[in-house]
Scaffold this motif. Sequence first.
Motif, PDB file in Angstrom:
ATOM      1  N   ASP A 275      45.887  42.346  29.123  1.00 23.80           N
ATOM      2  CA  ASP A 275      45.070  43.613  29.485  1.00 23.80           C
ATOM      3  C   ASP A 275      44.009  43.257  30.310  1.00 23.80           C
ATOM      4  OD1 ASP A 275      46.571  44.917  27.347  1.00 23.80           O
ATOM      5  OD2 ASP A 275      45.247  44.304  25.865  1.00 23.80           O
ATOM      6  N   VAL A 276      43.439  42.369  30.607  1.00 22.04           N
ATOM      7  CA  VAL A 276      42.430  42.056  31.469  1.00 22.04           C
ATOM      8  C   VAL A 276      42.907  41.697  32.723  1.00 22.04           C
ATOM      9  CG1 VAL A 276      40.541  40.181  32.093  1.00 22.04           C
ATOM     10  CG2 VAL A 276      40.580  41.432  29.687  1.00 22.04           C
ATOM     11  N   ARG A 277      44.043  40.975  32.737  1.00 23.09           N
ATOM     12  CA  ARG A 277      44.617  40.468  34.008  1.00 23.09           C
ATOM     13  C   ARG A 277      45.301  41.699  34.691  1.00 23.09           C
ATOM     14  NH1 ARG A 277      49.496  36.365  33.540  1.00 23.09           N
ATOM     15  NH2 ARG A 277      50.255  38.179  32.489  1.00 23.09           N
ATOM     16  N   ASP A 278      46.041  42.581  33.942  1.00 17.69           N
ATOM     17  CA  ASP A 278      46.480  43.795  34.394  1.00 17.69           C
ATOM     18  C   ASP A 278      45.656  44.755  35.259  1.00 17.69           C
ATOM     19  OD1 ASP A 278      48.934  42.850  33.461  1.00 17.69           O
ATOM     20  OD2 ASP A 278      49.026  44.300  31.708  1.00 17.69           O
ATOM     21  N   ARG A 281      42.849  43.390  39.148  1.00 19.65           N
ATOM     22  CA  ARG A 281      42.887  43.704  40.895  1.00 19.65           C
ATOM     23  C   ARG A 281      42.206  45.135  40.968  1.00 19.65           C
ATOM     24  NH1 ARG A 281      47.259  41.332  39.387  1.00 19.65           N
ATOM     25  NH2 ARG A 281      48.200  39.569  40.593  1.00 19.65           N
ATOM     26  N   ASP A 282      42.450  46.328  40.090  1.00 25.56           N
ATOM     27  CA  ASP A 282      41.944  47.451  40.228  1.00 25.56           C
ATOM     28  C   ASP A 282      40.201  47.316  40.214  1.00 25.56           C
ATOM     29  OD1 ASP A 282      44.206  48.797  40.755  1.00 25.56           O
ATOM     30  OD2 ASP A 282      44.622  48.439  38.525  1.00 25.56           O
ATOM     31  N   VAL A 283      39.908  46.635  39.312  1.00 24.19           N
ATOM     32  CA  VAL A 283      38.446  46.205  38.814  1.00 24.19           C
ATOM     33  C   VAL A 283      37.653  45.696  40.067  1.00 24.19           C
ATOM     34  CG1 VAL A 283      36.697  45.349  37.467  1.00 24.19           C
ATOM     35  CG2 VAL A 283      38.792  46.546  36.419  1.00 24.19           C
ATOM     36  N   LEU A 284      38.425  44.688  40.597  1.00 25.06           N
ATOM     37  CA  LEU A 284      37.716  43.755  41.606  1.00 25.06           C
ATOM     38  C   LEU A 284      37.750  44.255  43.263  1.00 25.06           C
ATOM     39  CD1 LEU A 284      38.585  40.427  40.093  1.00 25.06           C
ATOM     40  CD2 LEU A 284      36.388  41.211  39.931  1.00 25.06           C
ATOM     41  N   ARG A 285      38.831  44.684  43.518  1.00 25.56           N
ATOM     42  CA  ARG A 285      39.375  44.919  44.958  1.00 25.56           C
ATOM     43  C   ARG A 285      38.067  45.397  45.743  1.00 25.56           C
ATOM     44  NH1 ARG A 285      43.672  48.023  43.140  1.00 25.56           N
ATOM     45  NH2 ARG A 285      44.998  46.371  43.957  1.00 25.56           N
TER      46      ARG A 285
END
Length: 327
Positions: A275-278, A281-285
């Motif tokens: 769930d974290v990995r999915d 990208r949206d959290v970090l980009r």
Amino acid sequence: MLSGPLEETLYQVKKTIVGQDALLERMLVALLARGHLLVEGVPGLAKTMAVKALAQAIGGQFQRIQFTSDLVPADVVGTRIYNQRDGEFQVSRGPVFTNLLLADEINRAPAKVQSALLEVMQERQVTIGRETFPAPEPFLVMATQNPIESEGTYPLPEAQLDRFMFKVLVGYPSATEEFVVVERMIGTTERPAPVLSPERLLEFQRTADAVYVDPQIIEFAVSIAAATRDLAGAGLPEMARYVTFGASPRASINMVLGAKALAFLRGRDYALPTDVRDLARDVLRHRLVLSYEALADDVSPDDILDPLLAAIPLPEIAHPERGARTP
């Protein structure tokens, strides 16, 4: 698997929106996790329509602000107006006092207007004059921006970007999806029916809050955020020159909060490392500050995040109810 009302909400939105499954899922996760969402894509990809359709399916108060270069803070948060009859000032509240706020083309407004949103996005309150007013519950800002047109736009300051839980990139539809889009647009479009009240959404938010998160999952999220600040230490020395500043601790918080909401959407009362990995990208980009060298080499945040996430192994969690090792 979605619970009944959430599944029906998604069904109502899909009466209008074709495809865009990742965007719709992130919108629901942001709603459940009380986060804000930034959607980026070229014109004509139904970004605004998706937000409006979700607002109609929720049935709460909805306001849209079309951001322009001549917008002033009072147009967003409100102002004090002198009442000649009473001889005193009265507060006129702005469109931010709503459940779902659509900030359309948010990067077209100057910095003074952008800063006016900071308080309500983070503190969920608005100060007008000497008075402070709480934002309604639930409250969510969904903003859109156009990445290809720079004339008349103002880059969002890093402090404001950090207030968005997710930045979702919207791409072009497939040929089949585009055929369905055209077919729907030339016919009679069915409006989404309200199926989820704000009160019921608050109940779902509290249920998502109760989702269990193993300490190893928190450690996994922290390790991802920390790796953006020390790419060489994460085994990616060739990428280190491309990042000037990595993600803040708010990224770790949002990865865990988002994982809890995503687990709830997927029918679990416990979060998994996937769930974290999915959501990573949206959290970090939008939290990575790239160097001039990255701009010169045409390196995007996702070009850095893809090998970074591949380099960090998923922890193995033994769920107490199963007693089995879950990746």
